[in-house]
Motif scaffolding. Structure first.
Motif, PDB file in Angstrom:
ATOM      1  N   ALA A  34       0.829  -1.215   0.000  1.00  0.00           N
ATOM      2  CA  ALA A  34       0.000   0.000   0.000  1.00  0.00           C
ATOM      3  C   ALA A  34       0.861   1.263   0.000  1.00  0.00           C
ATOM      4  CB  ALA A  34      -0.928  -0.008   1.208  1.00  0.00           C
ATOM      5  N   ASN A  35       0.220   2.403  -0.080  1.00  0.00           N
ATOM      6  CA  ASN A  35       0.813   3.746  -0.121  1.00  0.00           C
ATOM      7  C   ASN A  35       1.260   4.103  -1.530  1.00  0.00           C
ATOM      8  OD1 ASN A  35       3.681   5.546   0.597  1.00  0.00           O
ATOM      9  ND2 ASN A  35       1.727   6.278   1.343  1.00  0.00           N
ATOM     10  N   TYR A  75       5.316   9.548   1.837  1.00  0.00           N
ATOM     11  CA  TYR A  75       5.378   8.400   0.942  1.00  0.00           C
ATOM     12  C   TYR A  75       6.462   7.443   1.407  1.00  0.00           C
ATOM     13  CZ  TYR A  75       2.641  11.650  -1.652  1.00  0.00           C
ATOM     14  OH  TYR A  75       1.662  12.529  -1.992  1.00  0.00           O
ATOM     15  N   VAL A  76       6.194   6.148   1.278  1.00  0.00           N
ATOM     16  CA  VAL A  76       7.153   5.111   1.639  1.00  0.00           C
ATOM     17  C   VAL A  76       8.059   4.864   0.443  1.00  0.00           C
ATOM     18  CG1 VAL A  76       7.419   2.695   2.345  1.00  0.00           C
ATOM     19  CG2 VAL A  76       5.516   4.059   3.236  1.00  0.00           C
ATOM     20  N   ILE A  77       9.362   4.886   0.690  1.00  0.00           N
ATOM     21  CA  ILE A  77      10.333   4.642  -0.379  1.00  0.00           C
ATOM     22  C   ILE A  77      10.529   3.149  -0.627  1.00  0.00           C
ATOM     23  CG2 ILE A  77      12.751   4.966  -1.069  1.00  0.00           C
ATOM     24  CD1 ILE A  77      11.046   7.521  -1.100  1.00  0.00           C
ATOM     25  N   ASN A  78      10.437   2.330   0.424  1.00  0.00           N
ATOM     26  CA  ASN A  78      10.619   0.884   0.272  1.00  0.00           C
ATOM     27  C   ASN A  78       9.762   0.365  -0.889  1.00  0.00           C
ATOM     28  OD1 ASN A  78      10.784   1.718   3.158  1.00  0.00           O
ATOM     29  ND2 ASN A  78      11.586  -0.341   3.417  1.00  0.00           N
ATOM     30  N   GLY A  79      10.384  -0.407  -1.777  1.00  0.00           N
ATOM     31  CA  GLY A  79       9.649  -1.029  -2.872  1.00  0.00           C
ATOM     32  C   GLY A  79       9.370  -0.114  -4.048  1.00  0.00           C
ATOM     33  N   LEU A 104      10.357   6.935   5.030  1.00  0.00           N
ATOM     34  CA  LEU A 104       9.288   7.834   4.603  1.00  0.00           C
ATOM     35  C   LEU A 104       9.898   9.121   4.094  1.00  0.00           C
ATOM     36  CD1 LEU A 104       7.070   7.533   7.815  1.00  0.00           C
ATOM     37  CD2 LEU A 104       7.092   6.026   5.817  1.00  0.00           C
ATOM     38  N   VAL A 105       9.217   9.752   3.158  1.00  0.00           N
ATOM     39  CA  VAL A 105       9.688  11.025   2.621  1.00  0.00           C
ATOM     40  C   VAL A 105       8.481  11.919   2.328  1.00  0.00           C
ATOM     41  CG1 VAL A 105       9.697  10.218   0.214  1.00  0.00           C
ATOM     42  CG2 VAL A 105      11.234  12.079   0.905  1.00  0.00           C
ATOM     43  N   ASN A 106       8.691  13.213   2.481  1.00  0.00           N
ATOM     44  CA  ASN A 106       7.628  14.159   2.105  1.00  0.00           C
ATOM     45  C   ASN A 106       7.707  14.420   0.594  1.00  0.00           C
ATOM     46  OD1 ASN A 106       9.958  15.754   2.027  1.00  0.00           O
ATOM     47  ND2 ASN A 106       9.012  17.496   3.054  1.00  0.00           N
TER      48      ASN A 106
END
Length: 112
Positions: A34-35, A75-79, A104-106
């Motif tokens: 997700a995300n 936002y999640v950077i993983n994946g 996580l990043v803005n």
């Protein structure tokens, strides 16, 4: 903890508007794949719009985190990156495998 982080995040946003902000660590939750974001957010970046994760589980803590991320534009950077295109496991042990360590990043940091 998310309530406390939400207050802190609001203060950070006020003081550092327009700055790349990264937050990472063992968030002790599972969010599956997700995300995902809108395509236009990731145009011109090296990140993919859709996340992949080898961990398909979304637990109750993960659902709360996902709601928090959406409300706060994180936002999640993983994946999403070239070096982690499969969303590899961050924990492998006797209790199983999972992706609980997240970066996580803005929005401002998506190009970084």
């Amino acid at each position: 903890m998310l309530e406390t982080f939400g207050i802190l995040w609001a203060e950070i946003q006020d003081k550092f508007s327009g700055v790349n902000i990264f937050v990472g660590g063992d968030l002790n939750c599972r969010i599956g794949s997700a995300n995902n974001g809108d395509e236009f957010l990731f145009e011109g970046t090296t990140l993919e719009t859709y996340r992949f994760s080898r961990d398909a589980v979304i637990n109750s803590r993960g659902e709360k985190l996902l709601e928090f991320l959406e409300l706060n534009g994180l936002y999640v950077i993983n994946g999403r990156s070239v070096s982690d295109s499969e969303g590899d496991f961050t924990y492998v042990g006797t209790r199983g495998r999972s992706v609980a360590d997240l970066l996580l990043v803005n929005f401002c940091g998506l190009n970084s």
